[in-house]
Motif scaffolding. Structure first.
Motif, PDB file in Angstrom:
ATOM      1  N   THR A 137       0.851  -1.186   0.000  1.00 60.67           N
ATOM      2  CA  THR A 137       0.000   0.000   0.000  1.00 60.67           C
ATOM      3  C   THR A 137       0.893   1.245   0.000  1.00 60.67           C
ATOM      4  O   THR A 137       2.005   1.226   0.569  1.00 60.67           O
ATOM      5  CB  THR A 137      -0.920   0.042   1.226  1.00 60.67           C
ATOM      6  N   PRO A 138       0.464   2.328  -0.635  1.00 61.46           N
ATOM      7  CA  PRO A 138       1.278   3.550  -0.627  1.00 61.46           C
ATOM      8  C   PRO A 138       1.555   4.034   0.792  1.00 61.46           C
ATOM      9  O   PRO A 138       0.776   3.785   1.716  1.00 61.46           O
ATOM     10  CB  PRO A 138       0.403   4.556  -1.401  1.00 61.46           C
ATOM     11  N   PRO A 194      -1.029   8.474  -4.826  1.00 62.16           N
ATOM     12  CA  PRO A 194      -0.594   7.087  -4.679  1.00 62.16           C
ATOM     13  C   PRO A 194       0.543   6.797  -5.650  1.00 62.16           C
ATOM     14  O   PRO A 194       1.073   7.728  -6.272  1.00 62.16           O
ATOM     15  CB  PRO A 194      -1.855   6.285  -5.015  1.00 62.16           C
ATOM     16  N   TYR A 195       0.892   5.548  -5.840  1.00 61.58           N
ATOM     17  CA  TYR A 195       2.036   5.218  -6.698  1.00 61.58           C
ATOM     18  C   TYR A 195       1.817   5.663  -8.138  1.00 61.58           C
ATOM     19  O   TYR A 195       0.812   5.327  -8.753  1.00 61.58           O
ATOM     20  CB  TYR A 195       2.287   3.717  -6.712  1.00 61.58           C
ATOM     21  N   GLN A 213       5.918   7.966  -5.155  1.00 64.41           N
ATOM     22  CA  GLN A 213       4.743   8.815  -4.938  1.00 64.41           C
ATOM     23  C   GLN A 213       5.123  10.273  -5.135  1.00 64.41           C
ATOM     24  O   GLN A 213       6.161  10.728  -4.644  1.00 64.41           O
ATOM     25  CB  GLN A 213       4.181   8.612  -3.532  1.00 64.41           C
TER      26      GLN A 213
END
Length: 256
Positions: A137-138, A194-195, A213
């Motif tokens: 997860t980011p 986010p990514y 990010q």
């Protein structure tokens, strides 16, 4: 009178049947397209499995796929499927990221837009069991502008804090009304995406993932920094190994 009612009812019945048939015909016209096909042993039995990425375009001539699927015709004679999110031009890589000596299926599906974001997936078919290994997860990043054309950022996952001197953007921020004579107009957070990138890379001598990010200021193209995170899959979960924060100057951020 009865005969007229009978004819009216029959006409209504056939019109309804035609409408229903038309709906199903429209659904059947949606063509499932094979986007990629590769033969790789992903089950671990030393025999090749056929791995497909398939999709359905939003409409004829469109580049956007409203549906995307992972489909595996495995060497045991069975077919395994997983539904993925829509997007553009899915890409698949085969690497052993969970370190069980069997290649996993790593999939990236760009979503489009100025942020350059994508959805990422990681699947395993070890012993003919399709498993979603997930991806990291980011990072949880808290941020805010401060008086004097400054900003502060803290990474919750590592308890690291960073400050940024943004005086080189002061004139632009004043023009936008974010600041008035160097004082914030109102409390304002930075934009943390986010990514934009989550790619396979060496981490501590093993195959891991590098996530990137973007942190932006007044608008998405106003890039203030990029935050890199390095991950390894250990004991059934992703473990954060390192982070890096890189400040961008206004000239560089306008190019992104």
């Amino acid at each position: 009178m009865k005969k007229e009612l009978l004819f009216a009812f029959a006409a209504f019945f056939f019109m309804s049947l035609s409408a229903i048939t038309g709906v199903y015909a429209g659904e059947e016209e949606e063509k499932i397209i094979t986007l990629s096909k590769e033969k790789v042993d992903v089950s671990g039995d030393k025999k090749e499995d056929t791995v497909y990425i398939k999709g359905v375009y939003y409409e004829e001539g469109a580049a956007f796929l409203k549906e995307v699927f992972l489909e595996i015709a495995a060497s045991d004679g069975k077919t395994y499927k997983a539904a993925l999110s829509g997007g553009y031009e899915p890409q698949i890589q085969f690497e052993d990221l969970n370190r069980d000596a069997i290649k996993d299926m790593y999939i990236r599906i760009p979503t489009g837009g100025s942020g350059g974001l994508s959805n990422f997936y990681l699947y395993s078919l070890k012993d003919f069991k399709l498993s979603n290994l997930t991806v990291p997860t980011p990072l949880i990043i808290n941020s805010q502008f401060e008086n004097g054309y400054k900003a502060s950022v803290s990474i919750q996952d590592t308890s690291q804090s960073f400050s940024f001197d943004l005086r080189d953007r002061g004139e632009e921020y004043e023009r936008l009304g974010l600041y008035v004579n160097g004082k914030l107009s109102e409390p304002t957070e930075l934009m943390v995406n986010p990514y934009s990138t989550l790619k396979i890379t060496p981490v501590e001598g093993e195959k891991g993932l590098l996530g990137v990010q973007r942190i932006s200021g007044a608008y998405n193209a106003d890039t203030i920094a990029f935050v890199e995170s390095f991950w390894l899959y250990e004991k059934g979960k992703w473990v954060l190994k390192n982070t890096k924060v890189m400040k961008m100057n206004p000239q560089s951020s306008n190019k992104n």
